[in-house]
Design a protein around this motif. Structure first.
Motif, PDB file in Angstrom:
ATOM      1  N   GLN A   1     -11.120 -23.692  34.315  1.00  0.00           N
ATOM      2  CA  GLN A   1     -10.469 -25.073  33.737  1.00  0.00           C
ATOM      3  C   GLN A   1      -9.360 -25.365  33.768  1.00  0.00           C
ATOM      4  O   GLN A   1      -9.010 -26.488  34.452  1.00  0.00           O
ATOM      5  N   LEU A   2      -8.305 -24.037  34.628  1.00  0.00           N
ATOM      6  CA  LEU A   2      -7.126 -24.367  35.055  1.00  0.00           C
ATOM      7  C   LEU A   2      -7.327 -25.487  36.983  1.00  0.00           C
ATOM      8  O   LEU A   2      -7.033 -26.190  36.882  1.00  0.00           O
TER       9      LEU A   2
ATOM     10  N   SER B   1      -9.793 -26.907  36.977  1.00  0.00           N
ATOM     11  CA  SER B   1     -10.271 -28.460  37.315  1.00  0.00           C
ATOM     12  C   SER B   1      -9.468 -29.515  36.583  1.00  0.00           C
ATOM     13  O   SER B   1      -8.902 -30.369  36.562  1.00  0.00           O
ATOM     14  N   PHE B   2      -8.632 -28.646  35.684  1.00  0.00           N
ATOM     15  CA  PHE B   2      -7.465 -29.204  34.992  1.00  0.00           C
ATOM     16  C   PHE B   2      -6.413 -29.704  36.123  1.00  0.00           C
ATOM     17  O   PHE B   2      -6.001 -30.924  36.335  1.00  0.00           O
TER      18      PHE B   2
ATOM     19  N   LEU C   1      -8.207 -32.359  38.526  1.00  0.00           N
ATOM     20  CA  LEU C   1      -8.401 -34.190  37.375  1.00  0.00           C
ATOM     21  C   LEU C   1      -7.224 -34.877  37.752  1.00  0.00           C
ATOM     22  O   LEU C   1      -6.751 -35.898  37.780  1.00  0.00           O
ATOM     23  N   THR C   2      -6.122 -33.813  37.249  1.00  0.00           N
ATOM     24  CA  THR C   2      -4.468 -34.309  37.191  1.00  0.00           C
ATOM     25  C   THR C   2      -4.018 -34.908  38.628  1.00  0.00           C
ATOM     26  O   THR C   2      -3.696 -36.163  39.116  1.00  0.00           O
TER      27      THR C   2
ATOM     28  N   LEU D   1      -4.207 -38.189  30.382  1.00  0.00           N
ATOM     29  CA  LEU D   1      -4.275 -37.157  29.281  1.00  0.00           C
ATOM     30  C   LEU D   1      -5.740 -37.952  29.260  1.00  0.00           C
ATOM     31  O   LEU D   1      -6.749 -37.201  28.472  1.00  0.00           O
TER      32      LEU D   1
ATOM     33  N   LEU E   1      -9.168 -36.183  31.034  1.00  0.00           N
ATOM     34  CA  LEU E   1      -8.606 -34.284  30.322  1.00  0.00           C
ATOM     35  C   LEU E   1      -9.442 -34.564  29.243  1.00  0.00           C
ATOM     36  O   LEU E   1      -9.840 -33.532  29.352  1.00  0.00           O
TER      37      LEU E   1
ATOM     38  N   TYR F   1     -13.216 -34.334  29.803  1.00  0.00           N
ATOM     39  CA  TYR F   1     -13.432 -33.423  30.779  1.00  0.00           C
ATOM     40  C   TYR F   1     -13.787 -32.408  30.006  1.00  0.00           C
ATOM     41  O   TYR F   1     -15.238 -31.738  29.569  1.00  0.00           O
ATOM     42  N   PHE F   2     -12.857 -32.093  29.291  1.00  0.00           N
ATOM     43  CA  PHE F   2     -12.668 -30.560  28.724  1.00  0.00           C
ATOM     44  C   PHE F   2     -13.761 -30.201  26.953  1.00  0.00           C
ATOM     45  O   PHE F   2     -13.458 -30.054  26.533  1.00  0.00           O
TER      46      PHE F   2
END
Length: 106
Positions: free
Chosen positions: A12-13, A15-16, A19-20, A98, A101, A104-105
């Motif tokens: 997840q980190l 992916s974060f 994406l950012t 944001l 994100l 996505y989550f």
């Protein structure tokens, strides 16, 4: 296959972060772009966003059909940075990242 919590968090980190970075890369060129198209009418000449202190009386946040949330963000941007284009674009990029994100989550 046994997937533990640490692996999920690491994924997840990553992916974060990816994406950012993609969002920043996609919109990087707009940070110093001038106001275009309807920006003169919507931002520069808009009487409703001139002062944040009178926003509630002039626009009202309760009526979603008059784009009050958008106007509120414009008023906040104008209060903080006046007509400095960088702030408007930076805020827009942050909102887009944001939103991506969150989707996505979900």
């Amino acid at each position: 296959m046994n997937v533990n919590t640490k692996d999920i968090l690491r994924y997840q980190l990553k992916s974060f972060f990816v994406l950012t970075c993609m969002g920043i890369l996609a919109f990087w060129g707009t940070l110093h772009s001038p106001f275009l198209y309807d920006d003169a009418h919507a931002i520069v000449e808009n009487p409703y966003i001139q002062q944040l202190s009178g926003f509630q009386e002039n626009v009202g946040i309760e009526n979603i059909f008059n784009r009050s949330v958008l106007l509120l963000t414009f008023a906040i941007n104008r209060e903080i940075g006046e007509l400095e284009v960088f702030g408007y674009h930076l805020f827009n990029i942050i909102i887009h990242i944001l939103t991506g994100l969150i989707w996505y989550f979900l």
